[in-house]
Design a protein around this motif. Sequence first.
Motif, short mmCIF file in Angstrom:
data_model
loop_
_atom_site.label_atom_id
_atom_site.label_comp_id
_atom_site.label_asym_id
_atom_site.label_seq_id
_atom_site.Cartn_x
_atom_site.Cartn_y
_atom_site.Cartn_z
N THR A 72 7.64 -16.05 -2.57
CA THR A 72 6.31 -16.61 -2.31
C THR A 72 5.55 -15.70 -1.35
OG1 THR A 72 6.99 -17.91 -0.39
CG2 THR A 72 7.24 -18.94 -2.57
N THR A 73 4.22 -15.82 -1.42
CA THR A 73 3.41 -15.00 -0.51
C THR A 73 3.63 -15.42 0.93
OG1 THR A 73 1.54 -16.53 -0.88
CG2 THR A 73 1.63 -14.54 -2.23
N TYR A 126 6.51 -11.60 -4.76
CA TYR A 126 5.29 -11.01 -4.20
C TYR A 126 5.68 -9.92 -3.21
CZ TYR A 126 2.88 -15.01 -6.21
OH TYR A 126 2.39 -15.96 -7.09
#
Length: 248
Positions: A72-73, A126
């Motif tokens: 995830t970012t 990411y």
Amino acid sequence: MDRAGSRYRFPELLLGLGLLSVSMIVSSFLWAGAIRNVKRVDDALTITGSAKRPIKSDFIVWRVSLASQQPTTQAAYQELKARIDRVQRYLKEAKVNPAEISLESLATVALPEIINGKETGKTAAYRLSQKLEIRSTQVDRYAKLSQQITELINEGIPLTSEPPEYLYTELSKVRIEMVAEATKDAKARAESIAASTGNRVGGVRSADTGVFQITPRHSTDVTGEGRYDTSSIEKDITAVVSVKFGID
């Protein structure tokens, strides 16, 4: 009557021919003089002069790259921020002036999920990356620090210390001085050549400044477009000038 007329016209004919001969002789002298004048005007000597000077870089630009890759970012950002903070602490401990440090924009890349060599249309992870840039006049100190900072890799910080760029900020001033030096060198060479032929060097007809070569110290690696080496602290700068001198 015809014979008498011929006798009267004969002196006139001789006089006309005489005048024509004199006119041709005078024209020949004038033409020869004109040729000599043209030759005198066009007599010139084109010489290439050069000047070389050692310089030392007085400004450094050094970049440190960091990255993080997570599903995830948010996770990638948190990990990257922790790594950036650690590098900044390291620089602070090394007494780097905070005003000399800047953070470049954050870059984000979504990595696609690939199964059996094909993209599924989903995002697998990411990757976030960021650079710190140090710009300073403390060239020698930061050149050494750029080699030492890789110690952080042992702490698990996967950073990349990019090769510093070493610059010289007085180039505009030095270029003017070196063009003058190269022109003097060209004149000295022209005078040596002219003296060997019994002539004298006159004024400058034209001058053409060539490219500047800024190379590592004692290097001969030059290019036709000119070179500006940023990989070395100690450099040589070379100027070349082509000068056309009149010959008296």
